[in-house]
Write an enzyme that holds these catalytic residues in place. Structure first.
Site, PDB file in Angstrom:
ATOM      1  N   LYS A 302       0.820  -1.226   0.000  1.00 51.52           N
ATOM      2  CA  LYS A 302       0.000   0.000   0.000  1.00 51.52           C
ATOM      3  C   LYS A 302       0.849   1.270   0.000  1.00 51.52           C
ATOM      4  CE  LYS A 302      -3.873  -2.217   2.234  1.00 51.52           C
ATOM      5  NZ  LYS A 302      -4.675  -2.427   3.401  1.00 51.52           N
ATOM      6  N   ASP A 339      -9.960   1.995   3.040  1.00 50.75           N
ATOM      7  CA  ASP A 339      -9.864   1.316   4.346  1.00 50.75           C
ATOM      8  C   ASP A 339     -10.281   2.232   5.487  1.00 50.75           C
ATOM      9  OD1 ASP A 339      -8.882  -1.139   3.497  1.00 50.75           O
ATOM     10  OD2 ASP A 339      -6.774  -0.539   3.678  1.00 50.75           O
TER      11      ASP A 339
HETATM   12  P1  NAP Z   1       1.370  -3.873   6.224  1.00 51.34           P
HETATM   13  O1  NAP Z   1       1.356  -2.532   5.609  1.00 51.34           O
HETATM   14  O2  NAP Z   1       2.364  -4.868   5.724  1.00 51.34           O
HETATM   15  O3  NAP Z   1       1.565  -3.684   7.811  1.00 51.34           O
HETATM   16  C1  NAP Z   1       1.665  -4.779   8.675  1.00 51.34           C
HETATM   17  C2  NAP Z   1       2.077  -4.301  10.064  1.00 51.34           C
HETATM   18  O4  NAP Z   1       2.153  -5.451  10.909  1.00 51.34           O
HETATM   19  C3  NAP Z   1       3.451  -3.629  10.115  1.00 51.34           C
HETATM   20  O5  NAP Z   1       3.453  -2.692  11.143  1.00 51.34           O
HETATM   21  C4  NAP Z   1       4.346  -4.804  10.475  1.00 51.34           C
HETATM   22  O6  NAP Z   1       5.540  -4.425  11.130  1.00 51.34           O
HETATM   23  C5  NAP Z   1       3.470  -5.541  11.444  1.00 51.34           C
HETATM   24  N1  NAP Z   1       3.843  -6.931  11.579  1.00 51.34           N
HETATM   25  C6  NAP Z   1       3.890  -7.871  10.594  1.00 51.34           C
HETATM   26  N2  NAP Z   1       4.271  -9.051  11.112  1.00 51.34           N
HETATM   27  C7  NAP Z   1       4.500  -8.839  12.440  1.00 51.34           C
HETATM   28  C8  NAP Z   1       4.933  -9.667  13.500  1.00 51.34           C
HETATM   29  N3  NAP Z   1       5.192 -10.974  13.306  1.00 51.34           N
HETATM   30  N4  NAP Z   1       5.068  -9.129  14.723  1.00 51.34           N
HETATM   31  C9  NAP Z   1       4.789  -7.822  14.937  1.00 51.34           C
HETATM   32  N5  NAP Z   1       4.379  -6.976  13.979  1.00 51.34           N
HETATM   33  C10 NAP Z   1       4.229  -7.487  12.736  1.00 51.34           C
HETATM   34  O7  NAP Z   1      -0.048  -4.578   6.080  1.00 51.34           O
HETATM   35  P2  NAP Z   1      -1.496  -3.893   6.107  1.00 51.34           P
HETATM   36  O8  NAP Z   1      -1.920  -3.591   4.736  1.00 51.34           O
HETATM   37  O9  NAP Z   1      -1.471  -2.838   7.113  1.00 51.34           O
HETATM   38  O10 NAP Z   1      -2.415  -5.122   6.588  1.00 51.34           O
HETATM   39  C11 NAP Z   1      -2.245  -5.657   7.874  1.00 51.34           C
HETATM   40  C12 NAP Z   1      -3.335  -6.673   8.196  1.00 51.34           C
HETATM   41  O11 NAP Z   1      -4.610  -6.055   8.160  1.00 51.34           O
HETATM   42  C13 NAP Z   1      -3.395  -7.853   7.227  1.00 51.34           C
HETATM   43  O12 NAP Z   1      -3.689  -9.010   7.957  1.00 51.34           O
HETATM   44  C14 NAP Z   1      -4.544  -7.487   6.333  1.00 51.34           C
HETATM   45  O13 NAP Z   1      -5.168  -8.637   5.765  1.00 51.34           O
HETATM   46  C15 NAP Z   1      -5.471  -6.786   7.301  1.00 51.34           C
HETATM   47  N6  NAP Z   1      -6.355  -5.845   6.613  1.00 51.34           N
HETATM   48  C16 NAP Z   1      -7.687  -6.101   6.623  1.00 51.34           C
HETATM   49  C17 NAP Z   1      -8.545  -5.244   5.984  1.00 51.34           C
HETATM   50  C18 NAP Z   1     -10.014  -5.520   6.001  1.00 51.34           C
HETATM   51  O14 NAP Z   1     -10.723  -4.959   5.180  1.00 51.34           O
HETATM   52  N7  NAP Z   1     -10.492  -6.328   6.911  1.00 51.34           N
HETATM   53  C19 NAP Z   1      -8.067  -4.120   5.310  1.00 51.34           C
HETATM   54  C20 NAP Z   1      -6.704  -3.887   5.332  1.00 51.34           C
HETATM   55  C21 NAP Z   1      -5.857  -4.763   5.982  1.00 51.34           C
HETATM   56  P3  NAP Z   1       6.870  -4.019  10.291  1.00 51.34           P
HETATM   57  O15 NAP Z   1       6.542  -2.712   9.618  1.00 51.34           O
HETATM   58  O16 NAP Z   1       7.902  -3.933  11.332  1.00 51.34           O
HETATM   59  O17 NAP Z   1       7.085  -5.133   9.298  1.00 51.34           O
END
Ligand code: NAP
Length: 519
Positions: A302, A339
């Site tokens: 994103k 979102d």
């Molecule tokens: P993203 O931009 O990759 O961000 C993920 C975040 O989680 C980052 O802060 C990352 O830390 C952290 N993280 C990842 N693995 C981790 C771990 N093992 N321990 C601690 N922190 C961890 O992803 P995103 O787009 O924000 O999406 C995140 C989640 O939300 C996903 O599961 C996605 O499916 C869900 N989501 C759902 C919706 C919905 O409509 N329901 C919409 C959007 C997203 P680092 O930066 O340090 O890697």
């Protein structure tokens, strides 16, 4: 029109005939019989072909070096193919390398009948170590044989490699079958219809694929609406890594069907290197014939998509710092973020309040990625006190700085004090369903635990929260809300959210929960 070819591989002739008949009954437009694993008497297969001369059969005895199970000599292969295919109107698939080396294989194919459009020969090449350097050289060698259709299958490393297959289909049309193998290339199989290739392969049932990334006949016909696709079909897709868990292809294709829109939605798995997503968008822009209408963007791209679009992202997406929706109109890509308000509205509905009540609701947010930025932007806009916990402290601090809220150390999250806890990390997402971002005893006293994950529908975090009496919310409602807004941006149509929610709930009702039962 490109043919949907069900590839049937069995070791027993009777089973093979039964599986082929089932594939025809299920809607296959051609059937490939993979006789390389077939034992016993081949005569019943030949009889079956002669009894069904109007069907498009492809007979393949794939050698082990090219991904099959045949280990015999070229003479033995020629005999085997002749035994099944001679005196029938079937077509045979022969590997180019063997065709060029072994005259006995060339002899089994009779001269193409000028009066008939029925194919008699496919020449093929398979590369399991990635795309060949000069794919058109290979195709041209195959097409130099009169009447032949060229088939090139190679393993795709990510969606970028798939573009090699789409380019070949665009260039050669009906004279080619171009397959980007593996999950990263499956989208190119779906577009074979739009791009007017000779055809594409699918498996007769979900667990019978004869090559990596083959979709099932049911998925091609149902989820991806093969029979409705044509050269005018517009293409939308999900850019992410991973993408296989996503409900987006199921939902958007359902909506295209419901609204009678000639479009298809495909998964596009793009390598985590953030440059690749920009290169992919550029490559799509250079191929207007793909008729890409837009993309959903998910983890982890994103922020990279926002960087690529710059001022072509709208104000909300720029202030959040993440794009989850790309619309392409007249070749111009514009970025949005759906979102933010989807998350805020989902949360407000679950708590039973409206946005005006937000200043009295303190929220702890786990994670500082794109989804975190979206919800923190919305919560802060309506006055919620927010604390961000992230494993990368600089990201937590930067997010808190941007939206004038607090950040804290990831290790301190068990001491959180907010009324609402929101998980925006992928911890607990399928297939790692036993993981949770919080120790269970740190959840007591929360008014609501909101996990943005929707697959599984009850994550370990939500099960632990329920166990200590917290109200819970998964990501499905937010997902439907943001998808509804995306669909409206792409098509101008607004789907019924309630119907979509029920449709998706039934789709995921069989998913394994962290307890191992359906949840
Ligand atoms: P993203 O931009 O990759 O961000 C993920 C975040 O989680 C980052 O802060 C990352 O830390 C952290 N993280 C990842 N693995 C981790 C771990 N093992 N321990 C601690 N922190 C961890 O992803 P995103 O787009 O924000 O999406 C995140 C989640 O939300 C996903 O599961 C996605 O499916 C869900 N989501 C759902 C919706 C919905 O409509 N329901 C919409 C959007 C997203 P680092 O930066 O340090 O890697």
């Amino acid at each position: 029109m490109a043919l949907l070819i069900a590839s049937v591989s069995e070791s027993d002739p009777t089973q093979m005939i039964r599986a082929a008949d089932a594939a025809w009954a299920d809607g296959a437009e051609a059937v490939e019989l993979r006789i390389d694993a077939l034992g016993g008497n081949l005569a019943p297969i030949a009889d079956h072909l002669r009894a069904n001369p109007d069907r498009q059969w492809i007979i393949t005895c794939r050698s082990a070096e090219e991904g099959g199970r045949f280990n015999g000599t070229a003479t033995e292969k020629a005999a085997r193919l002749r035994q099944v295919a001679s005196d029938t109107r079937a077509c045979v698939d022969i590997e180019l390398a063997e065709w060029e080396q072994h005259p006995q294989l060339r002899e089994i194919v009779s001269a193409p009948e000028e009066s008939s459009d029925r194919l008699r020969l496919i020449l093929s090449a398979h590369r399991f170590d990635g795309p060949p350097e000069q794919p058109t050289n290979l195709i041209d060698r195959m097409l130099a044989v009169p009447g032949a259709v060229a088939k090139l299958a190679f393993t795709a490393g990510d969606a970028m490699d798939g573009l090699i297959a789409t380019d070949l289909m665009q260039q050669y049309g009906r004279r080619v079958i171009a397959v980007a193998m593996g999950d990263d290339g499956l989208w190119t199989r779906i577009l074979a219809k739009k791009l007017g290739a000779f055809g594409t392969f699918c498996s007769p049932a979900p667990d019978t694929a004869t090559a990596p990334g083959q979709l099932s006949l049911t998925d091609m016909l149902g989820r991806f609406r093969w029979k409705r696709l044509d050269w005018e079909t517009r293409v939308f897709g999900l850019i992410g890594n991973p993408v296989s868990h996503s409900l987006s292809p199921i939902l958007f294709n359902h909506w295209f069907d419901q609204f009678g829109i000639n479009a298809v939605y495909i998964p596009l798995h793009i390598g985590r290197d953030s440059d690749r997503v920009g290169r992919f968008l550029d490559a799509c822009a250079q191929r207007p014939w793909l008729e890409m209408g837009g993309f959903s963007v998910t983890v982890p791209h994103k922020e990279a998509v926002l960087r690529r679009l710059g001022d072509s992202a709208d104000y909300l997406a720029r202030s959040i710092g993440a794009v989850n929706t790309v619309c392409i109109q007249d070749g111009e890509a514009v970025g949005y973020n759906t979102d933010c308000y989807a998350a805020v509205d989902s949360l407000a509905t679950a708590i039973g309040c409206d946005r005006a009540d937000f200043p009295g609701i303190s929220v702890d947010v786990l994670g500082a990625g794109g989804a975190a930025r979206a919800i923190v932007a919305g919560l802060r806009e309506f006055g919620c006190p927010v604390t961000v916990y992230a494993r990368t402290p600089e990201k937590a601090a930067a997010l808190a700085d941007t939206f004038t809220c607090s950040s804290a150390q990831w290790e301190d999250r068990p001491r959180r004090q907010g009324m609402v806890l929101i998980n925006t990390t992928p911890i607990g997402m399928w297939p790692e369903t036993d993981a949770s971002p919080m120790p269970p005893d740190a959840l007591a006293g929360c008014r609501l635990v909101f996990d943005m994950i929707y697959r599984p529908n009850k994550t370990r975090l939500l099960l632990d929260a329920e166990a200590v009496g917290c109200k819970t919310l998964n990501g499905l409602d937010m997902f439907v809300r943001q998808a509804t807004m995306q669909f409206a941006l792409w098509t101008g149509r607004t789907p019924d959210r309630g119907e979509a929610f029920a449709f998706l709930e039934s789709e995921i009702s069989g998913d394994p929960s962290p307890h191992g039962s359906s949840g």
